[in-house]
Design a protein around this motif. Structure first.
Motif, short mmCIF file in Angstrom:
data_model
loop_
_atom_site.label_atom_id
_atom_site.label_comp_id
_atom_site.label_asym_id
_atom_site.label_seq_id
_atom_site.Cartn_x
_atom_site.Cartn_y
_atom_site.Cartn_z
N SER A 1 33.57 -1.35 -20.75
CA SER A 1 32.26 -0.83 -21.18
C SER A 1 31.78 0.28 -20.25
CB SER A 1 31.20 -1.92 -21.19
OG SER A 1 31.63 -3.01 -21.93
N ALA A 2 32.12 0.17 -18.96
CA ALA A 2 31.67 1.19 -18.00
C ALA A 2 32.35 2.53 -18.26
CB ALA A 2 31.96 0.72 -16.58
N TYR A 3 33.57 2.49 -18.79
CA TYR A 3 34.34 3.72 -18.97
C TYR A 3 34.50 4.11 -20.43
CZ TYR A 3 35.20 3.68 -14.01
OH TYR A 3 35.02 3.71 -12.66
N ASP A 4 33.84 3.36 -21.32
CA ASP A 4 33.85 3.73 -22.74
C ASP A 4 32.54 3.22 -23.34
OD1 ASP A 4 34.53 4.63 -25.20
OD2 ASP A 4 36.19 3.23 -25.53
N ASP A 5 31.45 3.91 -23.00
CA ASP A 5 30.13 3.40 -23.33
C ASP A 5 29.84 3.59 -24.83
OD1 ASP A 5 28.31 6.05 -23.70
OD2 ASP A 5 29.92 6.39 -22.27
N PRO A 6 28.95 2.72 -25.37
CA PRO A 6 28.72 2.73 -26.83
C PRO A 6 28.09 4.02 -27.36
CG PRO A 6 27.33 1.10 -25.72
CD PRO A 6 28.29 1.60 -24.71
N ILE A 7 27.36 4.78 -26.56
CA ILE A 7 26.78 6.00 -27.16
C ILE A 7 27.67 7.22 -26.95
CG2 ILE A 7 24.39 5.17 -27.15
CD1 ILE A 7 23.87 6.94 -24.75
N GLY A 8 28.77 7.04 -26.25
CA GLY A 8 29.77 8.12 -26.24
C GLY A 8 29.58 9.20 -25.18
N VAL A 9 28.79 8.93 -24.17
CA VAL A 9 28.62 9.94 -23.12
C VAL A 9 29.94 10.13 -22.35
CG1 VAL A 9 27.31 10.67 -21.09
CG2 VAL A 9 26.21 9.29 -22.86
N THR A 10 30.60 9.01 -22.05
CA THR A 10 31.86 9.11 -21.31
C THR A 10 32.92 9.82 -22.15
OG1 THR A 10 31.28 7.06 -20.19
CG2 THR A 10 33.56 7.80 -20.00
N ALA A 11 32.92 9.54 -23.46
CA ALA A 11 33.85 10.24 -24.35
C ALA A 11 33.59 11.75 -24.30
CB ALA A 11 33.71 9.72 -25.77
N ALA A 12 32.31 12.13 -24.34
CA ALA A 12 31.96 13.56 -24.29
C ALA A 12 32.41 14.18 -22.96
CB ALA A 12 30.46 13.74 -24.48
N PHE A 13 32.20 13.41 -21.89
CA PHE A 13 32.58 13.88 -20.55
C PHE A 13 34.08 14.16 -20.49
CE2 PHE A 13 34.00 12.34 -16.26
CZ PHE A 13 33.51 13.39 -15.51
N ASN A 14 34.86 13.26 -21.02
CA ASN A 14 36.31 13.41 -20.98
C ASN A 14 36.75 14.55 -21.91
OD1 ASN A 14 38.86 12.72 -20.09
ND2 ASN A 14 39.01 10.82 -21.27
N LEU A 15 36.19 14.57 -23.14
CA LEU A 15 36.56 15.62 -24.10
C LEU A 15 36.13 17.01 -23.65
CD1 LEU A 15 35.72 13.65 -27.36
CD2 LEU A 15 37.94 14.72 -26.86
N ASN A 16 35.09 17.06 -22.81
CA ASN A 16 34.64 18.36 -22.31
C ASN A 16 35.75 19.10 -21.55
OD1 ASN A 16 32.71 20.49 -21.46
ND2 ASN A 16 33.00 19.54 -19.43
#
Ligand code: TRP
Length: 327
Positions: free
Chosen positions: A209-224
């Motif tokens: 959960s810490a590295y794949d949060d439900p609102i997708g901020v971490t996903a955005a960070f990685n995809l950036n």
């Protein structure tokens, strides 16, 4: 005699940026493709990372801040003086402020943040400039290069305190973490100190959960990172065709962050002069975040030439601040 046909002039490698070279090397690597995680932190990435640190699921940063809020004075009381402070990967300075303020009760302090992101360095200078009796001289360099600069500039009799917070050590892959600490130790003198933050092992679901949060901020960070390669290196990554993935590796005790191709596709990176084929579900490895056990910290300190002087633990999240002294 006919004029020889014009050859396209090969670009001297010094003109191809280091960023382009590292992207090319990582994406054409046989087997697992990879991208260096230091490139996650352009101004967009740094801003997203700050949001990550506010997420309820990512307890790491708040945990360390709590520790420093509670114990900064105690930590500072353990230091020899005078002491010069160097910090590897400075972040926003909120945590550093707690230490520098505690230290400024005793002495005026030289503080040297070492940070490859110029935007992070600028934020930091602004954040910390009001602290009494602190002189800030930052270095926009890689960690150990910057630290060598700091080490040669210190005056005789001055001790060095190196801050390495945020469990950044956990982002070194496998043995690279202890190799790095050994190299760091070689720059220090006996009696110099390292304050190193380490995120501890915890239940897998908490980590995911810490590295794949439900609102997708971490996903955005990685995809950036892919968006940045589009912006700066003229690539044509279609971000819709990649997804963020965080998995816990039970063998290495690391959370592995990847970008997974949703389809079979080809991507061109113009500045790096490459075209890369992705199979459906093939991943690019962007970062690993190692989680520590207490036993591991004991041997890590020992093998890298340090003695453990003190430790402060936040049981709430599972984070340790470790004060090590160079032997
Ligand atoms: N150093 C941070 C960590 O390991 C960075 C980080 C947090 C990160 N979330 C991420 C890196 C997601 C890549 C992808 O905790």
């Amino acid at each position: 005699m006919p004029k020889p046909a014009m050859q396209p002039r090969p670009r001297p490698s010094s003109l191809v940026s280091q960023f382009a070279r590292e992207v090319a090397a990582g994406l054409t690597k046989p087997g697992q493709k990879e991208l260096p995680s230091k490139y996650l932190y352009d101004s967009v990435g740094s801003a997203l990372f700050e949001v990550i640190c506010e997420l309820p699921e990512y307890g790491l940063t708040r945990s360390e801040e709590r520790l420093l809020q509670l114990h900064a004075r105690e930590i500072v009381d353990q230091l020899p003086r005078p002491v010069v402070v160097a910090e590897l990967g400075s972040g926003t300075g909120r945590k550093t402020r707690l230490l520098l303020e505690a230290l400024s009760r005793w002495q005026s302090t030289w503080y040297h943040p070492i940070e490859i992101s110029p935007s992070a360095l600028a934020v930091l200078r602004r954040e910390l400039r009001d602290i009494n009796s602190i002189s800030i001289v930052g270095f926009e360099r890689e960690y150990l290069d910057g630290l060598r600069e700091v080490a040669v500039r210190r005056s005789p009799g001055e001790h060095l305190l190196v801050l390495f917070l945020g469990s950044n050590i956990g982002n070194f892959d496998g043995a690279a973490g202890s190799d790095f600490l050994r190299d760091l130790r070689l720059i220090l003198q006996p009696g110099d100190l390292l304050l190193i933050g380490t995120d501890m092992l915890k239940p897998v679901q908490t980590l995911i959960s810490a590295y794949d949060d439900p609102i997708g901020v971490t996903a955005a960070f990685n995809l950036n990172l892919l968006a940045r390669i589009n912006r700066e290196l003229g690539a044509d990554f279609n971000l819709q065709r990649f997804e963020h993935l965080a998995i816990f590796n039970e063998v290495t005790h690391s959370v592995e962050m990847r970008l997974r191709s949703r389809v079979r596709q080809k991507v061109a990176v113009s500045e790096a002069s490459i075209s890369v084929q992705f199979e459906k579900e093939e991943t690019i490895w962007t970062e690993s975040s190692h989680k520590y056990s207490q036993d591991e910290l004991v041997s890590l300190a020992h093998h890298s030439g340090f003695r453990r002087q003190a430790q402060w633990m936040d049981q709430n999240w599972g984070f340790a601040e470790n004060l090590w002294i160079a032997e």
